[in-house]
Design a protein around this motif. Structure first.
Motif, PDB file in Angstrom:
ATOM      1  N   TYR A 146       2.295  -9.215  -7.497  1.00  0.00           N
ATOM      2  CA  TYR A 146       3.383  -8.468  -6.859  1.00  0.00           C
ATOM      3  C   TYR A 146       3.997  -7.456  -7.820  1.00  0.00           C
ATOM      4  CZ  TYR A 146       7.701  -7.288  -4.506  1.00  0.00           C
ATOM      5  OH  TYR A 146       8.721  -6.569  -3.925  1.00  0.00           O
ATOM      6  N   ARG A 147       4.216  -7.896  -9.048  1.00  0.00           N
ATOM      7  CA  ARG A 147       4.896  -7.033 -10.016  1.00  0.00           C
ATOM      8  C   ARG A 147       4.081  -5.797 -10.372  1.00  0.00           C
ATOM      9  NH1 ARG A 147       6.393  -3.686 -12.592  1.00  0.00           N
ATOM     10  NH2 ARG A 147       7.783  -3.621 -14.410  1.00  0.00           N
ATOM     11  N   TYR A 148       2.768  -5.951 -10.521  1.00  0.00           N
ATOM     12  CA  TYR A 148       1.961  -4.844 -11.032  1.00  0.00           C
ATOM     13  C   TYR A 148       1.036  -4.215  -9.978  1.00  0.00           C
ATOM     14  CZ  TYR A 148       3.653  -6.304 -15.587  1.00  0.00           C
ATOM     15  OH  TYR A 148       4.462  -6.621 -16.640  1.00  0.00           O
ATOM     16  N   TYR A 149       0.262  -5.046  -9.264  1.00  0.00           N
ATOM     17  CA  TYR A 149      -0.714  -4.447  -8.341  1.00  0.00           C
ATOM     18  C   TYR A 149      -0.026  -3.789  -7.153  1.00  0.00           C
ATOM     19  CZ  TYR A 149      -5.080  -3.883  -5.742  1.00  0.00           C
ATOM     20  OH  TYR A 149      -6.151  -3.367  -5.063  1.00  0.00           O
ATOM     21  N   SER A 150       0.953  -4.477  -6.566  1.00  0.00           N
ATOM     22  CA  SER A 150       1.645  -3.863  -5.429  1.00  0.00           C
ATOM     23  C   SER A 150       2.444  -2.642  -5.865  1.00  0.00           C
ATOM     24  CB  SER A 150       2.569  -4.885  -4.744  1.00  0.00           C
ATOM     25  OG  SER A 150       3.684  -5.195  -5.558  1.00  0.00           O
TER      26      SER A 150
ATOM     27  N   ALA B 199       3.115   3.213  -5.705  1.00  0.00           N
ATOM     28  CA  ALA B 199       3.359   4.483  -6.400  1.00  0.00           C
ATOM     29  C   ALA B 199       2.232   5.489  -6.192  1.00  0.00           C
ATOM     30  CB  ALA B 199       3.549   4.217  -7.897  1.00  0.00           C
ATOM     31  N   LYS B 200       0.983   5.026  -6.212  1.00  0.00           N
ATOM     32  CA  LYS B 200      -0.155   5.936  -6.200  1.00  0.00           C
ATOM     33  C   LYS B 200      -0.704   6.234  -4.803  1.00  0.00           C
ATOM     34  CE  LYS B 200      -0.248   6.283 -10.680  1.00  0.00           C
ATOM     35  NZ  LYS B 200       0.097   7.557 -11.358  1.00  0.00           N
ATOM     36  N   LEU B 201      -0.772   5.219  -3.960  1.00  0.00           N
ATOM     37  CA  LEU B 201      -1.351   5.432  -2.635  1.00  0.00           C
ATOM     38  C   LEU B 201      -0.292   5.718  -1.586  1.00  0.00           C
ATOM     39  CD1 LEU B 201      -3.694   5.469  -0.651  1.00  0.00           C
ATOM     40  CD2 LEU B 201      -3.606   2.977  -0.557  1.00  0.00           C
ATOM     41  N   TRP B 202       0.713   4.864  -1.511  1.00  0.00           N
ATOM     42  CA  TRP B 202       1.721   5.053  -0.481  1.00  0.00           C
ATOM     43  C   TRP B 202       2.720   6.149  -0.837  1.00  0.00           C
ATOM     44  CZ3 TRP B 202       2.862  -0.862  -0.753  1.00  0.00           C
ATOM     45  CH2 TRP B 202       1.773  -1.563  -0.207  1.00  0.00           C
ATOM     46  N   VAL B 203       3.036   6.289  -2.101  1.00  0.00           N
ATOM     47  CA  VAL B 203       4.060   7.241  -2.571  1.00  0.00           C
ATOM     48  C   VAL B 203       5.340   7.029  -1.752  1.00  0.00           C
ATOM     49  CG1 VAL B 203       4.508   9.615  -3.246  1.00  0.00           C
ATOM     50  CG2 VAL B 203       2.150   8.839  -3.009  1.00  0.00           C
TER      51      VAL B 203
ATOM     52  N   LEU C  79      -5.692  -9.451  -3.334  1.00  0.00           N
ATOM     53  CA  LEU C  79      -6.511  -8.243  -3.241  1.00  0.00           C
ATOM     54  C   LEU C  79      -6.818  -7.831  -1.812  1.00  0.00           C
ATOM     55  CD1 LEU C  79      -9.070  -9.089  -6.086  1.00  0.00           C
ATOM     56  CD2 LEU C  79      -6.965  -7.750  -6.249  1.00  0.00           C
ATOM     57  N   GLY C  80      -6.630  -8.742  -0.865  1.00  0.00           N
ATOM     58  CA  GLY C  80      -6.972  -8.439   0.513  1.00  0.00           C
ATOM     59  C   GLY C  80      -5.822  -8.569   1.482  1.00  0.00           C
ATOM     60  N   GLY C  81      -5.367  -9.809   1.709  1.00  0.00           N
ATOM     61  CA  GLY C  81      -4.370 -10.050   2.743  1.00  0.00           C
ATOM     62  C   GLY C  81      -3.077  -9.294   2.564  1.00  0.00           C
ATOM     63  N   ALA C  82      -2.481  -9.369   1.375  1.00  0.00           N
ATOM     64  CA  ALA C  82      -1.213  -8.672   1.141  1.00  0.00           C
ATOM     65  C   ALA C  82      -1.394  -7.163   1.156  1.00  0.00           C
ATOM     66  CB  ALA C  82      -0.614  -9.123  -0.197  1.00  0.00           C
ATOM     67  N   VAL C  83      -2.564  -6.689   0.706  1.00  0.00           N
ATOM     68  CA  VAL C  83      -2.862  -5.252   0.745  1.00  0.00           C
ATOM     69  C   VAL C  83      -2.943  -4.774   2.181  1.00  0.00           C
ATOM     70  CG1 VAL C  83      -4.592  -3.499   0.206  1.00  0.00           C
ATOM     71  CG2 VAL C  83      -4.031  -5.245  -1.486  1.00  0.00           C
ATOM     72  N   GLN C  84      -3.682  -5.517   3.022  1.00  0.00           N
ATOM     73  CA  GLN C  84      -3.820  -5.114   4.417  1.00  0.00           C
ATOM     74  C   GLN C  84      -2.481  -5.078   5.139  1.00  0.00           C
ATOM     75  OE1 GLN C  84      -6.251  -7.019   8.074  1.00  0.00           O
ATOM     76  NE2 GLN C  84      -4.309  -7.927   7.508  1.00  0.00           N
TER      77      GLN C  84
ATOM     78  N   ASP D 164      11.352  -0.767   1.341  1.00  0.00           N
ATOM     79  CA  ASP D 164      11.345  -2.120   1.886  1.00  0.00           C
ATOM     80  C   ASP D 164       9.936  -2.571   2.250  1.00  0.00           C
ATOM     81  OD1 ASP D 164      14.070  -2.047   1.627  1.00  0.00           O
ATOM     82  OD2 ASP D 164      14.494  -1.790   3.764  1.00  0.00           O
ATOM     83  N   ILE D 165       8.999  -1.632   2.364  1.00  0.00           N
ATOM     84  CA  ILE D 165       7.630  -1.964   2.773  1.00  0.00           C
ATOM     85  C   ILE D 165       6.983  -2.922   1.785  1.00  0.00           C
ATOM     86  CG2 ILE D 165       5.305  -0.985   3.010  1.00  0.00           C
ATOM     87  CD1 ILE D 165       6.630   1.500   4.226  1.00  0.00           C
ATOM     88  N   ARG D 166       7.235  -2.706   0.504  1.00  0.00           N
ATOM     89  CA  ARG D 166       6.576  -3.512  -0.525  1.00  0.00           C
ATOM     90  C   ARG D 166       6.987  -4.994  -0.462  1.00  0.00           C
ATOM     91  NH1 ARG D 166       7.821  -2.966  -6.803  1.00  0.00           N
ATOM     92  NH2 ARG D 166       6.373  -4.523  -7.622  1.00  0.00           N
ATOM     93  N   PRO D 167       8.278  -5.329  -0.510  1.00  0.00           N
ATOM     94  CA  PRO D 167       8.623  -6.755  -0.451  1.00  0.00           C
ATOM     95  C   PRO D 167       8.323  -7.400   0.895  1.00  0.00           C
ATOM     96  CG  PRO D 167      10.614  -5.412  -0.403  1.00  0.00           C
ATOM     97  CD  PRO D 167       9.473  -4.483  -0.706  1.00  0.00           C
ATOM     98  N   ILE D 168       8.459  -6.628   1.980  1.00  0.00           N
ATOM     99  CA  ILE D 168       8.236  -7.210   3.303  1.00  0.00           C
ATOM    100  C   ILE D 168       6.746  -7.361   3.589  1.00  0.00           C
ATOM    101  CG2 ILE D 168       8.498  -6.810   5.787  1.00  0.00           C
ATOM    102  CD1 ILE D 168      11.205  -5.464   5.103  1.00  0.00           C
TER     103      ILE D 168
END
Length: 606
Positions: A18-22, A27-31, A95-100, A327-331
């Motif tokens: 959560y701290r690093y990958y999300s 920052a890079k994809l969703w901006v 790598l999958g579920g939380a990303v999707q 809010d998208i990231r924590p939710i």
């Protein structure tokens, strides 16, 4: 191996993810940009679109995505030992579920709260949109069957459990009228009464089961299926405030409270994992369900690691209530990590049972006899819980026994094993029924939308006959699979269907990333899509070859129709996924080679 040696490192990995990958993806994809106005504000209608504070929406989203999958799937996967399940739960969710889940929450927010199938139609092709919609409808039906059979196996022949669940229905009705009609806004009062009555139902259930009316609540598998179907028809057609909302509200308290208490119990008790790291069934031939570890561990665990159904929640409701983009990231990412924790704790609970007892619960007596094993602690456990749990397949009963064993090990709880067991059964059933009635309602809307193109009056969601007809069709569809199937046939079908929808979500998501010119980050969705495609399509093929088609050519003519229907449904869902993979690949290649233009941000993001 003790549980703490497993759960502490896993919690650490999830925190790091959560701290690093999300944060990297955000920052890079969703901006993410809080200066952008979300659809909750631009389309605020006070009903579907309205801004909701971060933690309230987190609770809503978690309650919507956390069904039976993370509870039951890991329990069934314990057949392969605990190591495969833990590895896939951690890798899959990070790598999958939380990303999707978070990706589609972002994608829908940037596109005005639109659905996955609608985005597929506009950003890939009309064929992709139609195929995605068909896949969603099929997945919903199979998912309801997969979840429903867990309830049936847990409640059948148990007066105590059936009475407890029965009480929650009139309780939810009374709460609905109290909060929304009699004393509008009196949520606190209704909550206190609702939680109190739920606990009393568990406590008094034993007395009712032993009374002269106890036989009223002893139902067979088919009777439980019929009763559940009647309830779901009512829940999916009555006004949402009357039954669906108060029942979901009650289940949210139970989900968060029980899971938190279970995690605490695991940490305090620190039970030993009696199951092996890898069992003798990793190559196939397991008694709980057929199939080898690869690819069946992935579709068995399903929701605990990744769930295509979550993309429907992210784009269907949550995206319409996001207050700020950050809010998208924590939710989105955070809630799925918590679901991963649920799966991990469920697997620990199953692995803490003696393997012989685990198989005795999760197989029929005839199958267990062929294993040449003898029960170890089960006679004593059955005496303490006050129920016959041998042969109660499906995972729910073994999970309830494991949960009761952990809870009763806490200080001062030793003599409350029976109450903890039945509380766990109620927890699981309420957990699952909330997903079934909500999923059936979504399916009803989809069927009315489709049917309305052929017969216009059917599309009217405010029409009682149209709504009732569509609901009955959906309910009969999933009830058929429960009525004719068992956990060995229904759960693998559910797992494949759910994961195929995940394939669809990742495929469309990869095309979306390429469409807006962020190709160098397409690997974030492309790599999970590749892995999920291989495992799920392989499992679908093996399901048809080894599980469903043998029913067609087998000696029992009564199973021929079931074999044909199961095989055809699986083939249709696989075909939908392949069509999506082909159409998204064609669109992506066209954009990458310059034959089709990229979508400008103004075109892509609404």
């Amino acid at each position: 191996m003790r549980a703490l040696y497993i759960i502490v490192p896993i919690l650490g990995i999830l925190v790091i993810a959560y701290r690093y990958y999300s944060a990297f993806i955000a920052a890079k994809l969703w901006v993410l940009d809080d200066t952008r106005v979300t659809p909750a504000h631009t389309k605020n209608d006070g009903s579907n679109y309205f801004p909701t504070t971060r933690w309230v929406l987190f609770g809503h989203h978690f309650a919507a995505i956390a069904g039976a999958g993370p509870l039951v799937g890991p329990v069934l996967a314990a057949q392969f030992g605990y190591a495969p399940g833990f590895i896939w739960l951690v890798a899959g969710v990070c790598l999958g579920g939380a990303v999707q889940d978070s990706f589609w929450l972002w994608a829908s927010v940037r596109r005005g709260g639109r659905s996955l199938s609608d985005i597929a139609r506009t950003e890939v092709s009309p064929l992709a949109g139609l195929t995605a919609a068909i896949a969603v409808l099929f997945v919903l039906v199979i998912a309801m069957a997969g979840l429903g059979i867990i309830v049936v196996n847990a409640l059948a022949e148990s007066a105590w459990a059936t009475f407890t669940i029965f009480v929650t229905i009139p309780l939810a009705l009374v709460m609905g009228f109290y909060m929304f009609r009699w004393r509008r806004g009196s949520v606190t009062e209704a909550t206190i009464v609702g939680i109190t009555v739920m606990f009393l139902a568990v406590v008094l259930g034993k007395n009712v089961a032993e009374s002269s009316i106890g036989h009223w609540f002893v139902l067979t598998h088919h009777q439980v299926t019929f009763a559940m179907a009647l309830y779901t028809v009512a829940a999916a057609t009555l006004p949402v405030w009357m039954l669906l909302t108060p029942r979901a509200y009650l289940s949210t308290f139970m989900k968060i409270g029980v899971i938190g208490f279970l995690v605490l119990g695991v940490i305090v008790i620190n039970p030993p994992l009696q199951a092996p790291a890898f069992s003798q069934f990793i190559g196939g031939g397991g008694p709980v369900f057929p199939g080898a570890m690869f690819p069946f561990v992935f579709i068995t665990i399903a929701c605990g690691a990744i769930s295509g159904f979550h993309a429907l929640v992210s784009t269907g409701t949550t995206s319409k209530m996001i207050d700020r983009e950050t809010d998208i990231r924590p939710i989105g990412y955070g809630a799925m990590l918590i679901e991963g924790v649920v799966g991990v704790v469920a697997l620990i609970t199953a692995a803490s049972l003696h393997p012989n007892d685990y198989y005795a619960i999760n197989t029929t007596p005839a199958v267990f006899k062929t294993l040449g094993l003898s029960v170890v602690n089960l006679p004593e456990l059955q005496r303490e819980v006050g129920e016959i749990v041998i042969g109660r397949t499906g995972g729910a009963v073994s999970l309830a026994v494991g949960m009761a064993q952990i809870f009763s090990g806490l200080p001062g709880m030793r003599n409350l094993m029976a109450y903890w067991y039945h509380f766990a059964i109620m927890f699981e059933a309420v957990f699952i029924l909330t997903t079934i009635d909500s999923g059936t309602r979504i399916g009803r809307f989809l069927l009315q939308e489709f049917g309305g193109r052929v017969w216009k009056p059917l599309s009217r969601t405010d029409s009682v006959p149209a709504s009732l007809f569509a609901t009955v069709v959906i309910v009969l569809s999933w009830a058929y699979f429960i009525w004719t199937g068992n956990i060995a046939t229904v759960w693998p079908m559910f797992g494949v269907a759910n994961q195929l929808l995940g394939v669809v979500a990742f495929a469309v998501g990869t095309t979306l990333v390429i469409n807006i010119g962020r190709q160098k980050y397409a690997w974030i969705t492309f790599l999970p899509m590749c892995f999920l495609s291989v495992t799920t399509l392989s499992a679908g093929f093996l399901n048809i070859r080894d599980n469903f088609w043998p029913l067609v050519v087998g000696p029992d003519p009564a199973l021929v129709a079931q074999g044909y229907i199961d095989s055809i449904c699986m083939a249709i869902m696989m075909a939908c996924a392949v069509i999506i993979l082909v159409t998204t690949s064609m669109r992506s290649l066209s954009v990458l080679t310059g034959r089709q233009p990229m979508l400008s941000l103004a075109d892509a993001e609404v």
